[in-house]
Design an enzyme around this catalytic site. Structure first.
Site, PDB file in Angstrom:
ATOM      1  N   SER A 149     -33.377 -30.039  -1.460  1.00 17.42           N
ATOM      2  CA  SER A 149     -32.276 -29.238  -1.953  1.00 17.42           C
ATOM      3  C   SER A 149     -32.709 -27.891  -2.539  1.00 17.42           C
ATOM      4  O   SER A 149     -31.877 -27.003  -2.682  1.00 17.42           O
ATOM      5  CB  SER A 149     -31.515 -30.024  -3.021  1.00 17.42           C
ATOM      6  OG  SER A 149     -32.335 -30.229  -4.154  1.00 17.42           O
ATOM      7  N   SER A 156     -37.027 -32.808  -2.844  1.00 11.48           N
ATOM      8  CA  SER A 156     -36.319 -31.527  -2.864  1.00 11.48           C
ATOM      9  C   SER A 156     -37.175 -30.307  -3.208  1.00 11.48           C
ATOM     10  O   SER A 156     -36.696 -29.177  -3.082  1.00 11.48           O
ATOM     11  CB  SER A 156     -35.142 -31.599  -3.833  1.00 11.48           C
ATOM     12  OG  SER A 156     -34.068 -32.278  -3.236  1.00 11.48           O
ATOM     13  N   LYS A 176     -33.964 -22.314  -9.839  1.00 11.42           N
ATOM     14  CA  LYS A 176     -32.977 -23.068  -9.068  1.00 11.42           C
ATOM     15  C   LYS A 176     -31.707 -23.138  -9.906  1.00 11.42           C
ATOM     16  O   LYS A 176     -31.777 -23.298 -11.136  1.00 11.42           O
ATOM     17  CB  LYS A 176     -33.524 -24.466  -8.780  1.00 11.42           C
ATOM     18  CG  LYS A 176     -32.639 -25.330  -7.887  1.00 11.42           C
ATOM     19  CD  LYS A 176     -33.285 -26.691  -7.607  1.00 11.42           C
ATOM     20  CE  LYS A 176     -32.458 -27.540  -6.662  1.00 11.42           C
ATOM     21  NZ  LYS A 176     -33.113 -28.826  -6.328  1.00 11.42           N
TER      22      LYS A 176
END
Lengths: 483, 493
Positions: A150, A174, A75
């Site tokens: 997210s 997330s 990420k």
């Protein structure tokens, strides 16, 4: 690349492929899907190939790690030395960290091959990956829908078969929510189990690094590599890392699963509820006992979270001031002009909204009514879980109330977007580990089952998820068909 | 513990007004590395060279507390008889400023590590006041903004950012500028004594904010206070407080209201003036720092600090008076700083029973020479062991006390040890009665008139003869022996 980590590891050891080959395959898949999915923000071909060559050498020398030579993505919230780390924000569009996050360092140490950085909601604020400076990521199951957020880029990259796993972070859901929306397995470890050093902060008391992968077994391999105490993070837990892969095979006979009635409220779509109930039936077949429980403060989790997280964020994001690094407004007329324009131009709308909310919540005269009250609610929520875990081993429920929603559907209604997190945020407030695993389909889209465990009981979570995945094939379904 | 506030002494009242002062002293803790990073705290380096990832607040970096700073805070807390919090909490003080890299300062707010202590402060007139210290908390310093060298821009030096400070907050129990300065000096002595702060005020290691208010003498309610920020010399603190007291009294007598505000001291004009309004309007939005768990201090931690604690200045002062028999003034001066007291004790160790002699020399010759050379006693050109040798020779009668001063001066300029100087310059005292008798006989022969006078009853001439013999022996005559022998010969026996 829809094979499991174990399969890939074996193929590599049998010399039927090489790390370099797998890495090239991953590039190809990433590029082929880029226009459709926009899952990655950065592809690091040179760095990845160099890492793959090192991995091949390590494999030739008998590297013991299951992750050696297998490509994955980080990420874009984990700092990578020499490779830009954007947090999907204009503020950090060109930010190149001079150091590696602990998670990055640990995966590099076992010769895992990062091929690039995954898209996300800006500064991890969002539940749809629509809040990215680099454009929304799309759900591989239906490109008109969001992948969740997210960690949406991480989830989409795994679901689309670009890589077998991806790192993610989970502050209010997330990792778990995008895993649910994309039909994969997402593990949020106990707060403090994975170092936050080098993980760009959103809400420090809630942020938690973890993994998104096809299966619980794969999650176990990755967690084993990234977990552990870190002297550079004062909130890191100083306790032994369990043998997660070694305890997967344990039968579930006698396992007590708490079914929290609050997680099956009116907001839960019928198809989602049905899939989750069917999954719970499967657990009964595996020998588990279902116990109805109550978490009375559950409804307070969203309001508490949306005070505490923005409060911390308002302070954590103060460093983006245009003075030392990152975006800076052009030709500022004064210091104040530099600050206001840098932050007005550099941050997106949702980030600004949360900074404003958090600043308000911490202001003189409001602190007690908002921040302190939210902290008291946080304690109540943690107490609910402690009480429940006296009579059950795990707690189950739907990860999300609905399946993946349409792109643009909730962008104009922040409160509807925040309601997405209704079943996930309480876990962060209590600092507990939880996993989302594929549990069926509704409207042709994946449904996620969330299991929650007491602090540091990741082994129990992974064991329960793995046994379910031995008995079902939901996790093997991909947008392209069953593996 | 009780911190019952003192009653203001009557002489501190000024034409019906009572000033009330509280000080916030920032003492930089003398640790090798910063409060939350491994970067060096050394002063005076090239800008931005003592800065790590944490100090420039790179995204993703996290603070990790420095236990050495905590130990120093505990040491200070124990020295003032304070409570040491088993759990103290770091909080964030949020404000934007270019030399504050994170956009917040990590400090302690609701739960400081040290609370409720007292410090005995000796005033110039000899009175001792007990000053209540409300708290002492750990916090990080900010960087520096450099305005001079950059035309139309500001330079930022983050070397100081993250340096550990102990903020020592007194209660508002000081009633004059003189009391405030005496208290500040006492804290300065104590932190250096404890080795927790180098006390260097030029480098900003020890600085002070003063909260000043006045109220009608009969009132026991505090007036509105102003805060004078960042004063870094004792003299300026005294001047700034004096000015501020006068200003407030004048304002109140004119029927004006005191505005609660932050003021700056201008040392060239000896005035205070308000900081710009904006700098006054901060809402710092304090909240517990989620990156830092509460700082735990166990009974074992406290015991370990206690075990390493030096004897405190007041205890030593009392011991010098009671056990060594020193006059109070000597004891007080010796205990003004630990290095001086240690020097004195090192000299005394080589000269058991000669406390007064050791004290006289430490406070006399040594102190004067240090002053002239602008040196601290640790850097004395005549170390304690060398002085001890010199004084041993005096005690043995090898040289006189008077000659010893010359020997000391020679030692100071690097001529060698006491023995070497005595040897080289031939300063050994003449204790040989034959040689002394010869010198006396020569003098008596030279001054027959004076001898007759003396024998005629003018005994004052004794000193004249002593002087002449000393001259003849270049000061090396053993004074006691000379006296005895001279008296004999003068009487003509």
């Amino acid at each position: 690349m829809s094979s499991s980590i174990a399969q890939l590891a074996q193929t590599l050891r049998e010399r039927n492929t090489s790390a370099v080959q797998l890495t090239r395959d991953a590039f190809a898949a990433a590029k082929a899907s880029h226009a459709d999915l926009n899952a990655l923000v950065t592809i690091d071909e040179a760095g990845a190939l160099a890492a793959a060559e090192r991995a091949d050498a390590a494999l030739a020398n008998g590297s013991p790690s299951a992750l050696a030579g297998i490509p994955f993505v980080h990420k874009d919230i984990f700092c990578t030395n020499g490779l830009r780390t954007t947090c999907a924000s204009r503020m950090l569009e060109h930010f190149v960290p001079p150091y590696d996050a602990t998670v990055v360092e640990k995966l590099a140490a076992v010769a895992a091959v990062s091929i690039g950085k995954a898209n996300m909601d800006e500064f991890a604020m969002g539940s749809s990956t629509e809040n990215s400076f680099f454009g929304a990521t799309k759900n591989p199951w239906d490109a008109a829908r969001v992948p969740g957020g997210s960690s949406g880029g991480s989830a989409a990259a795994v679901a689309a078969g670009i890589v077998p796993y991806a790192t993610g972070t989970d502050t209010g859901g997330s990792i778990r929510q995008p895993a649910a929306f994309c039909g994969i397995t997402g593990l949020k470890p106990t707060y403090g189990r994975v170092s936050r050093f080098g993980m760009i902060a959103y809400a420090s008391s809630l942020d938690c690094g973890g993994v998104l992968a096809r299966s619980a077994a794969d999650c176990a391999h990755v967690l084993a590599a990234i977990a552990g105490h870190d002297g550079r993070d004062a909130t890191s837990a100083d306790r032994v890392v369990d043998d997660y892969a070694g305890t997967l095979a344990k039968p579930l006979q006698g396992l007590r699963i708490g079914v929290a009635r609050e997680y099956f409220g009116a907001g839960v779509a019928a198809g989602v509820g049905a899939a989750v109930h069917a999954a719970l039936k499967e657990y009964e077949k595996l020998g588990a006992a279902l116990v109805e429980i109550s978490l009375p403060s559950a409804a307070l989790a969203i309001p508490a979270y949306y005070v505490i997280a923005p409060a911390e964020a308002s302070s954590n994001l103060a460093r983006y001031d245009g003075v030392r690094y990152g975006y800076a407004a052009k030709e500022p007329k004064s210091l104040e002009d530099l600050y206001t324009r840098t932050r007005a131009e550099g941050f997106g709308a949702e980030v600004k909204r949360r900074i404003l909310v958090g600043t308000y919540a911490l202001s003189a005269g409001y602190y007690d009514a908002y921040y302190l009250r939210a902290q008291r609610v946080r304690r109540l929520i943690a107490n609910d879980f402690s009480a429940a875990f006296k009579s059950v081993d795990l707690i189950a429920g739907p990860t999300t109330p609905t399946v993946a929603f349409k792109i643009g559907e909730k962008t104009s209604d922040p409160l509807a977007m925040y309601a997405e997190d209704v079943n996930t945020v309480a876990v962060n407030l209590a600092g507990l580990p939880a996993i989302s695993l594929p549990a069926g389909f509704s409207e042709g889209l994946p449904v996620g089952l969330q299991l929650i465990a007491p602090a540091f009981a990741e082994s129990a979570l992974l064991n329960a998820a793995h046994q379910f995945q031995l008995a079902t094939d939901w996790h093997l379904r991909t947008p392209g068909g069953v593996q | 513990m009780s911190t019952a506030s003192r009653i203001p002494p009557p002489e501190s009242q000024l034409s019906g007004w009572q000033p009330v002062i509280g000080l916030e002293i920032h003492a930089q803790l003398s640790t090798q590395s910063k409060l939350f990073s491994g970067a060096s705290t050394a002063y005076g380096a090239e800008p931005n060279t003592h800065t790590g990832l944490v100090d420039i607040a790179l995204p993703g970096t996290l603070p990790v507390p420095n236990r050495a700073a905590l130990d120093k805070a505990i040491r200070f807390g124990l020295a003032i008889g304070a409570r040491i919090a088993p759990h103290s909490v770091f909080a964030r003080k949020n404000y934007f400023y270019p030399d504050l890299p994170k956009g917040y300062q990590i400090s302690q707010y609701e739960l400081p590590v040290v609370a409720d202590g007292t410090l005995a402060v000796r005033l110039d007139d000899g009175r001792v006041i007990e000053v209540a210290i409300e708290r002492a908390h750990l916090e990080e310093d900010a960087g520096k903004s450099l305005h001079e060298e950059f035309h139309g821009a500001t330079g930022i030096d983050l070397n100081r950012a993250g340096t550990p400070l102990l903020e020592i907050v007194s209660k508002p129990v000081l009633y004059s500028a003189a009391e405030a300065v005496a208290y500040m000096r006492a804290v300065h002595t104590l932190v250096r004594w404890l080795g927790v702060c180098d006390g260097n005020m030029q480098e900003g290691s020890f600085r002070c904010d003063a909260n000043v208010s006045v109220r009608p003498a009969a009132s026991d309610k505090l007036g509105t206070r102003t805060e004078i920020k960042n004063v870094n010399s004792f003299r300026f603190v005294e001047k700034a407080i004096e000015y501020e007291i006068e200003r407030q009294i004048r304002a109140l007598e004119n029927g004006e209201k005191i505005v609660q505000e932050t003021r700056l001291y201008d040392p060239t004009r000896h005035q205070t003036r308000p900081m710009r309004g904006k700098e006054n309007a901060n809402d710092y939005r304090y909240f517990p720092d989620p990156d830092l768990p509460p700082l735990a201090v166990t009974a074992d931690d406290i015991a370990a600090v206690k075990a390493a604690m030096p004897e405190l200045p007041e205890a030593r002062r009392v011991r010098y008076i009671d056990a060594l028999g020193l006059p109070e003034i000597d004891a007080t001066q010796l205990c003004a700083d630990r290095a001086t007291a240690d020097y004195f004790e090192a000299v005394l160790a080589a000269l058991p029973g000669e406390a007064k002699l050791a004290a006289n020399w430490t406070l006399g010759e040594v102190s004067a020479a240090l002053n002239d050379a602008a040196l601290t006693i640790d850097a004395s050109r005549v170390p304690a062991s060398a002085l001890a040798q010199l004084l041993t020779r005096v005690r043995e009668g090898v040289i006189s006390g008077k000659i010893a001063k010359d020997v000391f001066a020679a030692m100071w300029t690097g001529e060698g040890s006491a023995d070497e100087v005595i040897e080289k310059r031939g300063l050994k005292q003449i204790s040989d009665s034959g040689a002394l008798a010869a010198a006396i006989d020569a003098v008596l022969a030279e001054y027959p008139t004076q001898l007759a006078d003396f024998r005629g009853g003018n005994e004052k001439l004794l000193q004249f003869f002593v002087g002449q013999v000393m001259k003849r022996t270049r000061g090396q005559a053993n004074p006691q022996q000379l006296n005895a022998l001279l008296r004999e010969k003068l009487k003509g026996e």
